[in-house]
Design a protein around this motif. Structure first.
Motif, PDB file in Angstrom:
ATOM      1  N   UNK A  56       0.777  -1.246   0.000  1.00 58.22           N
ATOM      2  CA  UNK A  56       0.000   0.000   0.000  1.00 58.22           C
ATOM      3  C   UNK A  56       0.804   1.288   0.000  1.00 58.22           C
ATOM      4  N   UNK A  57       2.077   1.228   0.319  1.00 56.88           N
ATOM      5  CA  UNK A  57       2.775   2.482   0.617  1.00 56.88           C
ATOM      6  C   UNK A  57       3.991   2.757  -0.263  1.00 56.88           C
ATOM      7  N   UNK A  58       4.696   1.710  -0.701  1.00 59.49           N
ATOM      8  CA  UNK A  58       6.003   1.972  -1.314  1.00 59.49           C
ATOM      9  C   UNK A  58       5.903   2.536  -2.725  1.00 59.49           C
ATOM     10  N   UNK A  59       4.691   2.630  -3.257  1.00 59.77           N
ATOM     11  CA  UNK A  59       4.565   3.320  -4.545  1.00 59.77           C
ATOM     12  C   UNK A  59       4.971   4.780  -4.370  1.00 59.77           C
ATOM     13  N   UNK A  60       4.762   5.333  -3.189  1.00 57.88           N
ATOM     14  CA  UNK A  60       5.172   6.725  -2.911  1.00 57.88           C
ATOM     15  C   UNK A  60       6.370   6.775  -1.956  1.00 57.88           C
ATOM     16  N   UNK A  61       6.308   6.003  -0.884  1.00 57.03           N
ATOM     17  CA  UNK A  61       7.362   6.061   0.140  1.00 57.03           C
ATOM     18  C   UNK A  61       8.504   5.124  -0.240  1.00 57.03           C
ATOM     19  N   UNK A  62       9.170   5.465  -1.329  1.00 56.23           N
ATOM     20  CA  UNK A  62      10.197   4.567  -1.883  1.00 56.23           C
ATOM     21  C   UNK A  62      11.586   5.181  -1.814  1.00 56.23           C
ATOM     22  N   UNK A  63      11.773   6.045  -0.830  1.00 57.00           N
ATOM     23  CA  UNK A  63      13.094   6.647  -0.668  1.00 57.00           C
ATOM     24  C   UNK A  63      13.066   8.132  -0.950  1.00 57.00           C
ATOM     25  N   UNK A  64      12.220   8.533  -1.879  1.00 58.02           N
ATOM     26  CA  UNK A  64      12.152   9.960  -2.197  1.00 58.02           C
ATOM     27  C   UNK A  64      11.232  10.683  -1.214  1.00 58.02           C
ATOM     28  N   UNK A  65      10.300   9.918  -0.617  1.00 55.47           N
ATOM     29  CA  UNK A  65       9.365  10.532   0.330  1.00 55.47           C
ATOM     30  C   UNK A  65       9.529   9.890   1.695  1.00 55.47           C
ATOM     31  N   UNK A  66       9.660  10.690   2.710  1.00 56.79           N
ATOM     32  CA  UNK A  66       9.864  10.227   4.073  1.00 56.79           C
ATOM     33  C   UNK A  66       8.527   9.836   4.705  1.00 56.79           C
ATOM     34  N   UNK A  67       8.436   8.751   5.476  1.00 54.59           N
ATOM     35  CA  UNK A  67       9.487   7.767   5.753  1.00 54.59           C
ATOM     36  C   UNK A  67       9.648   6.772   4.603  1.00 54.59           C
ATOM     37  N   UNK A  68      10.888   6.293   4.441  1.00 54.83           N
ATOM     38  CA  UNK A  68      11.184   5.273   3.437  1.00 54.83           C
ATOM     39  C   UNK A  68      10.622   3.947   3.945  1.00 54.83           C
ATOM     40  N   UNK A  69       9.596   3.416   3.283  1.00 59.11           N
ATOM     41  CA  UNK A  69       8.915   2.224   3.799  1.00 59.11           C
ATOM     42  C   UNK A  69       9.292   0.962   3.033  1.00 59.11           C
ATOM     43  N   UNK A  70      10.382   1.022   2.252  1.00 60.60           N
ATOM     44  CA  UNK A  70      10.807  -0.180   1.534  1.00 60.60           C
ATOM     45  C   UNK A  70      11.378  -1.201   2.508  1.00 60.60           C
ATOM     46  N   UNK A  71      11.227  -2.462   2.130  1.00 61.37           N
ATOM     47  CA  UNK A  71      11.743  -3.566   2.933  1.00 61.37           C
ATOM     48  C   UNK A  71      13.232  -3.339   3.195  1.00 61.37           C
ATOM     49  N   UNK A  72      13.622  -3.450   4.461  1.00 59.82           N
ATOM     50  CA  UNK A  72      15.026  -3.270   4.808  1.00 59.82           C
ATOM     51  C   UNK A  72      15.348  -1.839   5.227  1.00 59.82           C
TER      52      UNK A  72
END
Ligand code: HEC
Length: 125
Positions: A56-72
């Protein structure tokens, strides 16, 4: 209408009724019962919470938008003040549960999972 046609009509009505009854009882048998939320269950970050972010989230929160919610990356990012107690007021929960300041993208069950995971100490478990 002759006698034969009447008989055929009655049989057709009877067959339709039997099929309808069978269909209804079959529906009841296979009805999906909602699983009640278990507030006492232990929620695990990797197994329960990260999959919510992945879906649900990493389409936006993928490093460019805080918080980074990618696995790891997500746990480290969230540790920087997003999951502080009380859980209800934590920045993460406030965001996912708010319908006005952030587009809601989590189900009620997922919100409760996140809330209870934070209540249980927001562990990297
Ligand atoms: C469509 C893009 C999009 C998606 C998907 C999305 N977000 Fe966001 N998120 C944003 C934007 C834009 C902001 C910054 C503006 C704001 O705060 O509303 C934000 C802000 C946040 C913040 C606050 C950041 C801060 O520094 O206070 C959190 C926490 C957050 N999002 C969590 C999530 C979670 C968890 C999900 C998935 C359940 C999610 N977001 C899904 C776009 C998105």
């Amino acid at each position: 209408m002759d006698q034969k046609t009447k008989m055929i009509k009655r049989w057709l009505v009877a067959i339709v009724l039997v099929i309808a009854a069978a269909t209804f009882s079959a529906c009841e048998k296979y009805e999906v019962k909602p699983i009640p939320f278990d507030a006492n269950a232990t929620w695990h970050f990797q197994a329960d919470i990260q999959p919510i972010f992945n879906a649900n989230c990493i389409s936006c929160h993928n490093g460019s938008k805080s918080p980074d919610l990618r696995d790891g990356k997500s746990y480290g990012a969230l540790s920087k003040g997003y999951v502080n107690p009380p859980a209800e007021n934590s920045r993460l929960y406030v965001k996912v549960s708010s319908s006005t300041t952030h587009i809601p993208r989590t189900s009620d069950t997922q919100k409760l999972m996140i809330l209870n995971w934070i209540k249980q100490g927001a562990l990297n478990n």
